[in-house]
Design an enzyme around this catalytic site. Structure first.
Site, PDB file in Angstrom:
ATOM      1  N   ARG A 170       0.762  -1.163  -0.191  1.00 53.98           N
ATOM      2  CA  ARG A 170       0.175   0.055   0.105  1.00 53.98           C
ATOM      3  C   ARG A 170       0.950   1.192  -0.059  1.00 53.98           C
ATOM      4  O   ARG A 170       0.329   2.170   0.220  1.00 53.98           O
ATOM      5  CB  ARG A 170      -1.089   0.043   1.238  1.00 53.98           C
ATOM      6  CG  ARG A 170      -0.215   0.225   2.541  1.00 53.98           C
ATOM      7  CD  ARG A 170      -1.408  -0.017   3.647  1.00 53.98           C
ATOM      8  NE  ARG A 170      -1.029   0.707   4.893  1.00 53.98           N
ATOM      9  CZ  ARG A 170      -1.803   1.223   5.758  1.00 53.98           C
ATOM     10  NH1 ARG A 170      -3.186   0.793   5.516  1.00 53.98           N
ATOM     11  NH2 ARG A 170      -1.500   1.909   6.845  1.00 53.98           N
ATOM     12  N   ARG A 174       4.157   8.176  -6.660  1.00 51.85           N
ATOM     13  CA  ARG A 174       3.223   9.160  -7.428  1.00 51.85           C
ATOM     14  C   ARG A 174       4.485   9.817  -8.325  1.00 51.85           C
ATOM     15  O   ARG A 174       5.482  10.059  -8.094  1.00 51.85           O
ATOM     16  CB  ARG A 174       2.763  10.282  -6.525  1.00 51.85           C
ATOM     17  CG  ARG A 174       1.708   9.821  -5.535  1.00 51.85           C
ATOM     18  CD  ARG A 174       0.828  11.117  -5.363  1.00 51.85           C
ATOM     19  NE  ARG A 174       0.009  10.778  -4.380  1.00 51.85           N
ATOM     20  CZ  ARG A 174      -0.039  11.051  -2.981  1.00 51.85           C
ATOM     21  NH1 ARG A 174       1.127  11.916  -2.711  1.00 51.85           N
ATOM     22  NH2 ARG A 174      -0.895  10.640  -1.839  1.00 51.85           N
ATOM     23  N   ARG A 247       4.733  -6.002  17.475  1.00 54.33           N
ATOM     24  CA  ARG A 247       5.978  -5.021  17.891  1.00 54.33           C
ATOM     25  C   ARG A 247       5.690  -4.123  18.752  1.00 54.33           C
ATOM     26  O   ARG A 247       4.458  -3.630  18.628  1.00 54.33           O
ATOM     27  CB  ARG A 247       6.337  -4.459  16.408  1.00 54.33           C
ATOM     28  CG  ARG A 247       7.245  -5.437  15.528  1.00 54.33           C
ATOM     29  CD  ARG A 247       8.481  -5.898  16.199  1.00 54.33           C
ATOM     30  NE  ARG A 247       9.530  -4.776  16.114  1.00 54.33           N
ATOM     31  CZ  ARG A 247      10.603  -4.781  16.535  1.00 54.33           C
ATOM     32  NH1 ARG A 247      10.884  -5.693  17.427  1.00 54.33           N
ATOM     33  NH2 ARG A 247      11.444  -3.747  16.535  1.00 54.33           N
ATOM     34  N   ARG A 278      11.461   7.416  13.839  1.00 61.18           N
ATOM     35  CA  ARG A 278      11.260   8.937  13.414  1.00 61.18           C
ATOM     36  C   ARG A 278      11.001   9.783  14.591  1.00 61.18           C
ATOM     37  O   ARG A 278      11.083   9.496  15.677  1.00 61.18           O
ATOM     38  CB  ARG A 278       9.658   8.768  12.684  1.00 61.18           C
ATOM     39  CG  ARG A 278       8.382   8.115  13.697  1.00 61.18           C
ATOM     40  CD  ARG A 278       7.187   8.191  12.911  1.00 61.18           C
ATOM     41  NE  ARG A 278       6.181   7.619  13.476  1.00 61.18           N
ATOM     42  CZ  ARG A 278       4.778   7.513  13.189  1.00 61.18           C
ATOM     43  NH1 ARG A 278       4.405   7.810  11.942  1.00 61.18           N
ATOM     44  NH2 ARG A 278       3.963   6.944  13.690  1.00 61.18           N
ATOM     45  N   GLU A 298      10.716   8.201  18.245  1.00 60.21           N
ATOM     46  CA  GLU A 298       9.764   6.997  18.240  1.00 60.21           C
ATOM     47  C   GLU A 298      10.895   5.593  18.214  1.00 60.21           C
ATOM     48  O   GLU A 298      11.563   5.584  17.107  1.00 60.21           O
ATOM     49  CB  GLU A 298       8.828   6.975  17.235  1.00 60.21           C
ATOM     50  CG  GLU A 298       7.781   5.970  17.442  1.00 60.21           C
ATOM     51  CD  GLU A 298       6.490   6.157  16.505  1.00 60.21           C
ATOM     52  OE1 GLU A 298       6.351   5.446  15.578  1.00 60.21           O
ATOM     53  OE2 GLU A 298       5.709   7.055  16.620  1.00 60.21           O
ATOM     54  N   TYR A 346      -4.016  -4.658  11.951  1.00 61.49           N
ATOM     55  CA  TYR A 346      -3.702  -3.209  11.729  1.00 61.49           C
ATOM     56  C   TYR A 346      -4.736  -2.216  11.371  1.00 61.49           C
ATOM     57  O   TYR A 346      -5.183  -2.520   9.921  1.00 61.49           O
ATOM     58  CB  TYR A 346      -2.188  -2.891  11.080  1.00 61.49           C
ATOM     59  CG  TYR A 346      -1.918  -1.380  10.913  1.00 61.49           C
ATOM     60  CD1 TYR A 346      -1.325  -0.898  12.074  1.00 61.49           C
ATOM     61  CD2 TYR A 346      -2.171  -0.729   9.916  1.00 61.49           C
ATOM     62  CE1 TYR A 346      -0.829   0.247  12.135  1.00 61.49           C
ATOM     63  CE2 TYR A 346      -1.892   0.589   9.802  1.00 61.49           C
ATOM     64  CZ  TYR A 346      -1.079   1.153  11.014  1.00 61.49           C
ATOM     65  OH  TYR A 346      -0.958   2.741  11.043  1.00 61.49           O
ATOM     66  N   ASP A 348      -6.265   1.558  10.458  1.00 63.09           N
ATOM     67  CA  ASP A 348      -6.479   2.912  10.432  1.00 63.09           C
ATOM     68  C   ASP A 348      -7.598   3.450  11.218  1.00 63.09           C
ATOM     69  O   ASP A 348      -8.511   2.516  11.540  1.00 63.09           O
ATOM     70  CB  ASP A 348      -6.573   3.596   8.965  1.00 63.09           C
ATOM     71  CG  ASP A 348      -5.275   3.317   8.178  1.00 63.09           C
ATOM     72  OD1 ASP A 348      -4.182   3.556   8.961  1.00 63.09           O
ATOM     73  OD2 ASP A 348      -5.383   3.216   6.972  1.00 63.09           O
TER      74      ASP A 348
END
Length: 366
Positions: A170, A174, A247, A278, A298, A346, A348
């Protein structure tokens, strides 16, 4: 006596509680942590809303979900445009013409596509068998090596050749100069933070925090007609078939006497040597102009029971084990399992909300 005993006050539990309360049902929400909201909870410091459990950027193409959340809170026009930092070299994400121009000096989409096709051909990959091969076939060797490999191996704690190909499928690619990471129609951050949304969803509903349902289940037996369980599915069954793997994450937040530290809300560190994946400068989610800033690093971590579970390890072993637990869950009477932990998935945020709304419709129809 309640109609619903809801375990967990994250998005699934809070939406379910709100909809059922609105329908005239009585609900009691139990939350293991000392605050409501699950992983979308924000901590406010000096006018800055700190995403305590990692960056949460709301995005959706589901109009029903967008209309639903906008009843409770106004969203700003934040657009997620993270930056990748590879040993001090900065690249725009998602992979787009800005990335390709910086990486290769190409100018046109045709030149970028040709470069990727050349690297794909040189790698000789026809049927990707793992994440590494899938990434190279999508984006070429150079970008994989600099911007995917190190980050992903830190995130999952294993080599990219050991990870399944679907994890990277996913990934947005672009051939335009568009730094908007998401393709969704609607996007933004709740003005005032996610607590505004959760507090509105749970307004007028009885909530008890600091209650670990799996530890005190006997105290609540018979208190409600139906239990809505959003915790880890293997924990509900006392791990009798074995433990599912996750994780973990560890966060280090620092207050800095700066107006602007990194110039972007999310910066990914994609080399293998930097220990964190990050850094998040929270004020940029809401265009803050405070004289100070808070930055969170993180760190990926091996998950241990009792720690917060973030990412399900969706390999063959864990999926097989989850299916066995799901079969047990289907046999439970008057128990609804929902959300990312109960479904070992997982999700969203918009998908969690959509799932909760769908479950309400299903229950009400029955």
């Amino acid at each position: 006596m309640y109609d619903y005993l809801i375990i967990g006050s994250g998005l699934f539990g809070s939406v379910f509680a709100h909809k059922m309360t609105k329908a005239g049902k009585s609900c009691l929400v139990l939350e293991r942590r000392d605050h409501v909201g699950g992983n979308v909870y924000c901590e406010e410091k000096e006018g800055i809303h700190i995403h305590k459990y990692g960056a949460h950027i709301f995005h959706t193409s589901i109009k029903e979900v967008w209309d639903y959340v906008n009843q409770f809170v106004e969203f700003n026009n934040y657009v997620n445009s993270p930056v990748a930092n590879y040993k001090g070299e900065l690249y725009n994400l998602p992979f787009n013409m800005n990335t390709f121009a910086k990486m290769w000096g190409v100018v046109t989409p045709a030149e970028a596509a040709a470069k990727i096709a050349q690297q794909r051909q040189e790698a000789g990959i026809t049927e990707p068998k793992n994440l590494e091969e899938q990434a190279i076939s999508l984006i070429g060797t150079d970008i994989y090596t600099k911007l995917i490999k190190g980050y992903t191996e830190k995130q999952w704690g294993r080599s990219c050749t050991e990870l399944p190909a679907f994890i990277i499928k996913r990934l947005p690619v672009r051939y335009t100069f568009d730094n908007n990471y998401f393709n969704d129609r609607y996007q933004g951050i709740p003005i005032g933070g996610y607590n505004v949304l959760i507090d509105a969803l749970l307004k007028g509903i009885e909530v008890r925090t600091g209650v670990d349902y799996n530890q005190v289940r006997q105290e609540y037996e018979g208190l409600a007609k139906t239990v809505v369980y959003t915790g880890p599915i293997d924990e509900y069954f006392d791990y009798k078939l074995g433990r599912l793997e996750y994780r973990g994450l560890r966060f280090e937040t620092e207050r800095l006497e700066e107006v602007n530290h990194q110039g972007v809300a999310v910066m990914n560190y994609t080399d293998r040597k930097t220990p964190y994946t990050r850094s998040i400068e929270h004020k940029h989610f809401e265009f803050g102009a405070q004289p100070v800033t808070y930055v969170t690093k993180e760190y990926p971590a091996d998950w241990q029971p009792g720690k917060e579970a973030y990412y399900p390890v969706n390999n063959e072993r864990n999926q097989k084990l989850y299916c066995q637990y799901a079969a047990l869950a289907a046999e439970e009477k008057n128990v609804i399992f929902g959300g990312r932990l109960a479904e070992y998935k997982y999700y969203d945020m918009d998908d969690v909300i959509a799932s909760a709304l769908d479950m309400v419709k299903k229950v009400m129809a029955e």
